[in-house]
Design a protein around this motif. Structure first.
Motif, PDB file in Angstrom:
ATOM      1  N   LEU A  52       0.843  -1.196   0.000  1.00  0.00           N
ATOM      2  CA  LEU A  52       0.000   0.000   0.000  1.00  0.00           C
ATOM      3  C   LEU A  52       0.878   1.245   0.000  1.00  0.00           C
ATOM      4  N   VAL A  75       1.051   4.862   0.981  1.00  0.00           N
ATOM      5  CA  VAL A  75       0.287   5.735   1.884  1.00  0.00           C
ATOM      6  C   VAL A  75       0.901   7.129   1.896  1.00  0.00           C
ATOM      7  N   LEU A 112      -4.563   8.461   3.243  1.00  0.00           N
ATOM      8  CA  LEU A 112      -4.734   7.535   4.361  1.00  0.00           C
ATOM      9  C   LEU A 112      -5.560   8.205   5.457  1.00  0.00           C
ATOM     10  N   ILE A 157      -7.275   5.131   1.233  1.00  0.00           N
ATOM     11  CA  ILE A 157      -6.967   3.994   2.099  1.00  0.00           C
ATOM     12  C   ILE A 157      -7.608   4.258   3.451  1.00  0.00           C
ATOM     13  N   SER A 161      -8.283   3.038   7.267  1.00  0.00           N
ATOM     14  CA  SER A 161      -7.869   2.156   8.355  1.00  0.00           C
ATOM     15  C   SER A 161      -8.799   2.392   9.539  1.00  0.00           C
ATOM     16  N   ASP A 182      -9.122  -1.363   4.151  1.00  0.00           N
ATOM     17  CA  ASP A 182      -7.745  -1.504   3.686  1.00  0.00           C
ATOM     18  C   ASP A 182      -6.808  -1.979   4.787  1.00  0.00           C
TER      19      ASP A 182
END
Length: 299
Positions: A11, A13, A45, A73, A75, A115
């Motif tokens: 990934l 980021v 991110l 992305i 999280s 993700d």
């Protein structure tokens, strides 16, 4: 904006991650505007947790990012089970809870996959293999792409490095908190596990907020660190930007997770990677302004 691969995940980021916990509760319109502005300025991110605002933080993030879901992305974190009162919670890292909790996060985030799914804490007494099994099942099901943990406990981190396929650790790191440097960073670098650094501003102390103590730091050490940050804030770089750059300078750190509530905070965070970066000598001199501190528990 600058980007870096997060550990072994593949990934890419942004070097600045948007810490969504700081978003103003109940002000969706302004939060959406801020989140989309962050994306337009290069942040991809975005970090949240099911615990934040009892799930409302995930709802806000999911709604705002839905039109650009494939370009960002997301999280989030799991492990804190809210009690019926909606105000308190219990630690629950069991397989059954994680498999159930992810469904609620997916709904709130309005997405088919997460993700990066992170364990929101952890103790050495947890059923660690069971927790890992839950994450692996979710990977196989395509509900998460990668997983990591959010922890500052060296003993827990070592177990996950040894027994799991984690790609990241979220942990506190700043001029005032250099504990990870000796006990965690070398191990994580050796295993290609990325660090998401939180707390780079030390609760606002490094940019100038007054404080008598921070962790095991006394007033004298805090003052020395703050003054050193100021002294190395050159080329139009603010103390906040310098503090963020310090955290990002260590090669173990993939991204700095910065709590953002206002447009000014957003711009300050982004400027930290756009201004001239700290040299190695600058970094070492700032680091040497006060003694290194060490973890004293959970070793």
């Amino acid at each position: 904006m600058k980007y870096q691969t997060l550990g072994k995940s593949g990934l890419s980021v942004s070097k600045i991650a948007f810490g969504c916990m700081s978003l103003e509760k109940g002000n969706y319109a302004e939060n959406e505007k801020l989140l989309l502005e962050a994306f337009e300025k290069g942040i991809i991110l975005f970090d949240t947790a099911d615990l934040y605002d009892n799930g409302e933080n995930e709802i806000t993030l999911g709604k705002a990012l839905k039109p650009i879901r494939e370009k960002v992305i997301i999280s989030t974190k799991v492990g804190n089970q809210m009690r019926p009162d909606g105000k308190t919670w219990d630690w629950n890292p069991t397989k059954n809870y994680i498999l159930a909790a992810v469904e609620n996060s997916l709904k709130r985030l309005q997405t088919d996959y997460i993700d990066l799914y992170q364990l929101h804490g952890g103790t050495i007494d947890d059923p660690i293999d069971e927790t890992i099994e839950a994450f692996e099942i979710l990977k196989q099901q395509g509900k998460i792409r990668f997983y990591g943990i959010s922890s500052i406990r060296p003993n827990v981190i070592r177990e996950y490095v040894k027994r799991s396929d984690i790609v990241s650790i979220m942990m506190q790191y700043s001029v005032l908190d250099r504990r990870p440097e000796q006990s965690c960073f070398p191990l994580l670098q050796e295993n290609n596990i990325g660090v998401l650094a939180r707390g780079s501003l030390a609760k606002g102390i490094l940019p100038g907020k007054s404080a008598d103590a921070y962790l095991d730091r006394n007033q004298s050490e805090i003052s020395k660190a703050v003054e050193c940050i100021k002294a190395f804030s050159a080329d139009g770089r603010s103390p906040a930007e310098t503090a963020i750059q310090f955290a990002l300078h260590h090669p173990a750190v993939s991204s700095a997770v910065v709590g953002i509530r206002t447009e000014r905070q957003l711009n300050d965070a982004i400027s930290a990677v756009e201004k001239p970066m700290l040299s190695e000598l600058d970094y070492l001199q700032i680091a040497g302004s006060i003694p290194v501190n060490y973890y004293k528990e959970h070793l």
